[in-house]
Structures are given as C-alpha cells and as structure tokens.
Write a protein that holds these residues in place. Structure first.
Motif, PDB file in Angstrom:
ATOM      1  N   MET A   1       0.831  -1.195   0.000  1.00 31.61           N
ATOM      2  CA  MET A   1       0.000   0.000   0.000  1.00 31.61           C
ATOM      3  C   MET A   1       0.869   1.248   0.000  1.00 31.61           C
ATOM      4  O   MET A   1       1.762   1.386   0.824  1.00 31.61           O
ATOM      5  CB  MET A   1      -0.900   0.028   1.230  1.00 31.61           C
ATOM      6  CG  MET A   1      -1.870   1.182   1.249  1.00 31.61           C
ATOM      7  SD  MET A   1      -2.641   1.393   2.865  1.00 31.61           S
ATOM      8  CE  MET A   1      -1.242   1.947   3.838  1.00 31.61           C
ATOM      9  N   LYS A   2       0.585   2.153  -0.955  1.00 31.48           N
ATOM     10  CA  LYS A   2       1.373   3.372  -1.066  1.00 31.48           C
ATOM     11  C   LYS A   2       0.558   4.637  -0.833  1.00 31.48           C
ATOM     12  O   LYS A   2       1.131   5.736  -0.771  1.00 31.48           O
ATOM     13  CB  LYS A   2       2.057   3.432  -2.434  1.00 31.48           C
ATOM     14  CG  LYS A   2       3.115   2.353  -2.635  1.00 31.48           C
ATOM     15  CD  LYS A   2       3.855   2.540  -3.943  1.00 31.48           C
ATOM     16  CE  LYS A   2       4.958   1.499  -4.101  1.00 31.48           C
ATOM     17  NZ  LYS A   2       5.693   1.673  -5.385  1.00 31.48           N
ATOM     18  N   ALA A   3      -0.773   4.513  -0.724  1.00 31.23           N
ATOM     19  CA  ALA A   3      -1.621   5.684  -0.464  1.00 31.23           C
ATOM     20  C   ALA A   3      -2.970   5.216   0.067  1.00 31.23           C
ATOM     21  O   ALA A   3      -3.359   4.058  -0.119  1.00 31.23           O
ATOM     22  CB  ALA A   3      -1.803   6.514  -1.728  1.00 31.23           C
ATOM     23  N   VAL A   4      -3.674   6.139   0.708  1.00 29.87           N
ATOM     24  CA  VAL A   4      -5.006   5.862   1.256  1.00 29.87           C
ATOM     25  C   VAL A   4      -5.955   6.955   0.788  1.00 29.87           C
ATOM     26  O   VAL A   4      -5.647   8.146   0.892  1.00 29.87           O
ATOM     27  CB  VAL A   4      -4.981   5.814   2.800  1.00 29.87           C
ATOM     28  CG1 VAL A   4      -6.392   5.613   3.342  1.00 29.87           C
ATOM     29  CG2 VAL A   4      -4.059   4.714   3.296  1.00 29.87           C
ATOM     30  N   LEU A   5      -7.110   6.534   0.286  1.00 29.17           N
ATOM     31  CA  LEU A   5      -8.158   7.466  -0.113  1.00 29.17           C
ATOM     32  C   LEU A   5      -9.396   7.223   0.741  1.00 29.17           C
ATOM     33  O   LEU A   5      -9.761   6.082   1.008  1.00 29.17           O
ATOM     34  CB  LEU A   5      -8.513   7.296  -1.594  1.00 29.17           C
ATOM     35  CG  LEU A   5      -7.425   7.671  -2.610  1.00 29.17           C
ATOM     36  CD1 LEU A   5      -7.888   7.303  -4.021  1.00 29.17           C
ATOM     37  CD2 LEU A   5      -7.086   9.151  -2.527  1.00 29.17           C
ATOM     38  N   PHE A   6     -10.024   8.309   1.139  1.00 27.58           N
ATOM     39  CA  PHE A   6     -11.224   8.251   1.966  1.00 27.58           C
ATOM     40  C   PHE A   6     -12.415   8.848   1.231  1.00 27.58           C
ATOM     41  O   PHE A   6     -12.269   9.834   0.491  1.00 27.58           O
ATOM     42  CB  PHE A   6     -11.049   9.073   3.252  1.00 27.58           C
ATOM     43  CG  PHE A   6      -9.971   8.611   4.182  1.00 27.58           C
ATOM     44  CD1 PHE A   6     -10.257   7.742   5.232  1.00 27.58           C
ATOM     45  CD2 PHE A   6      -8.670   9.083   4.048  1.00 27.58           C
ATOM     46  CE1 PHE A   6      -9.269   7.341   6.117  1.00 27.58           C
ATOM     47  CE2 PHE A   6      -7.666   8.686   4.928  1.00 27.58           C
ATOM     48  CZ  PHE A   6      -7.972   7.814   5.966  1.00 27.58           C
ATOM     49  N   ASP A   7     -13.593   8.296   1.470  1.00 30.79           N
ATOM     50  CA  ASP A   7     -14.814   9.052   1.250  1.00 30.79           C
ATOM     51  C   ASP A   7     -14.818  10.139   2.330  1.00 30.79           C
ATOM     52  O   ASP A   7     -14.100  10.027   3.330  1.00 30.79           O
ATOM     53  CB  ASP A   7     -16.023   8.128   1.373  1.00 30.79           C
ATOM     54  CG  ASP A   7     -17.334   8.875   1.295  1.00 30.79           C
ATOM     55  OD1 ASP A   7     -17.506   9.674   0.358  1.00 30.79           O
ATOM     56  OD2 ASP A   7     -18.180   8.666   2.184  1.00 30.79           O
ATOM     57  N   LEU A   8     -15.634  11.172   2.160  1.00 31.76           N
ATOM     58  CA  LEU A   8     -15.564  12.294   3.100  1.00 31.76           C
ATOM     59  C   LEU A   8     -16.574  12.151   4.244  1.00 31.76           C
ATOM     60  O   LEU A   8     -16.226  11.752   5.349  1.00 31.76           O
ATOM     61  CB  LEU A   8     -15.779  13.603   2.340  1.00 31.76           C
ATOM     62  CG  LEU A   8     -15.548  14.907   3.101  1.00 31.76           C
ATOM     63  CD1 LEU A   8     -14.161  14.953   3.718  1.00 31.76           C
ATOM     64  CD2 LEU A   8     -15.734  16.102   2.165  1.00 31.76           C
ATOM     65  N   ASP A   9     -17.837  12.442   3.972  1.00 33.51           N
ATOM     66  CA  ASP A   9     -18.866  12.380   5.023  1.00 33.51           C
ATOM     67  C   ASP A   9     -19.091  10.941   5.488  1.00 33.51           C
ATOM     68  O   ASP A   9     -19.349  10.054   4.669  1.00 33.51           O
ATOM     69  CB  ASP A   9     -20.188  12.944   4.490  1.00 33.51           C
ATOM     70  CG  ASP A   9     -20.087  14.402   4.096  1.00 33.51           C
ATOM     71  OD1 ASP A   9     -20.287  15.260   4.965  1.00 33.51           O
ATOM     72  OD2 ASP A   9     -19.788  14.685   2.920  1.00 33.51           O
ATOM     73  N   GLY A  10     -18.987  10.729   6.780  1.00 38.23           N
ATOM     74  CA  GLY A  10     -19.272   9.417   7.335  1.00 38.23           C
ATOM     75  C   GLY A  10     -18.123   8.438   7.291  1.00 38.23           C
ATOM     76  O   GLY A  10     -18.254   7.314   7.774  1.00 38.23           O
ATOM     77  N   THR A  11     -17.006   8.855   6.731  1.00 38.13           N
ATOM     78  CA  THR A  11     -15.827   7.986   6.665  1.00 38.13           C
ATOM     79  C   THR A  11     -14.630   8.665   7.304  1.00 38.13           C
ATOM     80  O   THR A  11     -14.055   8.168   8.268  1.00 38.13           O
ATOM     81  CB  THR A  11     -15.503   7.612   5.210  1.00 38.13           C
ATOM     82  OG1 THR A  11     -16.615   6.913   4.629  1.00 38.13           O
ATOM     83  CG2 THR A  11     -14.273   6.717   5.148  1.00 38.13           C
ATOM     84  N   LEU A  12     -14.265   9.819   6.762  1.00 35.59           N
ATOM     85  CA  LEU A  12     -13.152  10.591   7.313  1.00 35.59           C
ATOM     86  C   LEU A  12     -13.644  11.579   8.374  1.00 35.59           C
ATOM     87  O   LEU A  12     -13.058  11.698   9.453  1.00 35.59           O
ATOM     88  CB  LEU A  12     -12.438  11.357   6.198  1.00 35.59           C
ATOM     89  CG  LEU A  12     -11.265  12.237   6.628  1.00 35.59           C
ATOM     90  CD1 LEU A  12     -10.092  11.391   7.120  1.00 35.59           C
ATOM     91  CD2 LEU A  12     -10.819  13.150   5.475  1.00 35.59           C
ATOM     92  N   ILE A  13     -14.737  12.266   8.064  1.00 28.75           N
ATOM     93  CA  ILE A  13     -15.227  13.349   8.911  1.00 28.75           C
ATOM     94  C   ILE A  13     -16.660  13.073   9.351  1.00 28.75           C
ATOM     95  O   ILE A  13     -17.499  12.647   8.546  1.00 28.75           O
ATOM     96  CB  ILE A  13     -15.139  14.699   8.163  1.00 28.75           C
ATOM     97  CG1 ILE A  13     -13.683  14.995   7.789  1.00 28.75           C
ATOM     98  CG2 ILE A  13     -15.692  15.832   9.014  1.00 28.75           C
ATOM     99  CD1 ILE A  13     -13.498  16.236   6.952  1.00 28.75           C
TER     100      ILE A  13
END
Length: 221
Positions: A1-13
């Motif tokens: 794994m070289k990077a992480v992507l998040f959904d925004l509402d309800g996942t990251l924040i």
C-alpha cells in the motif's frame, strides 16, 4: 500500500450533527414534526436532495420550490459548515501515522467541491490532504471508477496500490471497479437499505470503528 483514499462524510469526517441541526430547523420553520436525528444520519451519504426530501416529501425533486429549499439548505450548511463537525474520534492519530510513514492520503467524494474545500479549510486539513476529487472533476461519479483513476493519476500511484475507504455501497463498488483494495467503514452513515450482512458489500475489509480501521491500515503498510 502506497496511499489511502477516503470518502468524506461518514468515513473521514463526522458531519452528521451539522446536517441534523439544519434539517431539524427546516422542520420547525415549516411547522412539521421534527425528523429524528438517526433518520437524517442515514441519509447523509445520499446527499442534500435526500436530506431535504425528508422535510418536503410532497415535492418532486425537480420542482422549482424543492430546488429553492435545497439551495437554502446548502447555503445554511456552507455558512456554518463545522459547528459540530470534526474528524471521527481517533482519525487524526491515523492520519498522523500515515504522514509519519510518508504515505499520502486523500479524498474522493460526491460532495460538491466548494463545500468540500470549505470543510477541509475549517478543519485545517487542506494542506494535509494530498488529493481531493469531487464531482465537478469528472464526467462520471462513484460508483464509476473514473474519480478513483483520477485520484490515482494525481498521486502518480497505481490504483491497486491505493486503499479506498467508504461507508456506502457505491464507495466499495467504485474502489473495486478501479482494482483498489477496499475497506467498509461500518461506523459511518450506512444507508437504511444496507444489508444486515455487511459482507454482502464485498469489501476486502470491514472496520467497525476507527481504531480497527487504523489496525487494518497498519497491517497493509
């Protein structure tokens, strides 16, 4: 794994409290029964239209009056975007861990760019976020893989080396369609029609809380 992507509402924040505040005030202004907080929470990932529909179920979503109410909702939210909003508890520790390991993290969201950027600025995350992909950046939004591929291109990292985390079936589908390992954020704003068997979403991993999410990501680093 070289990077992480998040959904925004309800996942990251955790943004639900501000949406609940605004929708419930809209109910009071209309003079109708206040929609339960948990009901609003399940609609956050469906977007502004779904939340406003809770207050105005009698109006078609393309009705000019409904569109006015939707815009009013967005204006109210944009003006007070982070009154009760913050990273999910424990999420900052996860982000710091990634940053210490020099693993970039970013966001792929269906939230409009002006709101996404305003929110990140309010929470002092703008300079920490390596990439932000919003609906305006692509022709096809999630669950189509186009926004995932765009984020990977901006990071100059192959999609299969990027983990995507989300709390909606379209997030998991988008990640899988882009050949990204996926993590279901089961602590997020799961839609009301979500399967009781979360394994049916076919995510590679399921995180019941941010702490377990952190452990999963650490195991992939």
């Amino acid at each position: 794994m070289k990077a992480v992507l998040f959904d925004l509402d309800g996942t990251l924040i955790d943004t639900a409290a501000d949406f609940i505040r605004i929708i419930q005030q809209m109910c009071r202004d209309k003079g109708v029964d206040v929609v339960a907080a948990e009901t609003i929470r399940t609609q956050v990932s469906e977007g502004a239209r779904a939340m406003v529909k809770l207050v105005y179920p009698e109006l078609a979503v393309d009705d000019s009056l409904f569109l006015q109410h939707r815009q009013n909702f967005l204006d109210c939210y944009g003006a007070d975007i982070a009154v009760d909003t913050d990273l999910f508890q424990g999420m900052n520790d996860l982000l710091v861990d990634l940053e210490t390991q020099q693993i970039p993290w970013g966001i792929v969201t269906n939230k409009p760019r002006w709101l996404s950027e305003t929110l990140l600025q309010a929470l002092n995350l703008t300079d920490r976020c390596a990439v932000l992909v919003c609906p305006e950046d692509v022709k096809q939004t999630k669950p189509d893989p186009e926004p995932m591929f765009l984020a990977a291109s901006k990071l100059s990292i192959a999609p299969e080396q990027i983990v995507y985390i989300g709390d909606h079936p379209r997030d998991i589908d988008a990640g899988k369609n882009a050949n990204m390992p996926t993590i279901l954020a089961a602590y997020g704003y799961l839609p009301p029609n979500a399967s009781d068997d979360l394994t049916a979403w076919q995510a590679d991993y399921i995180a019941q809380d941010v702490q377990s999410l952190h452990k999963i990501i650490q195991s992939l680093m």
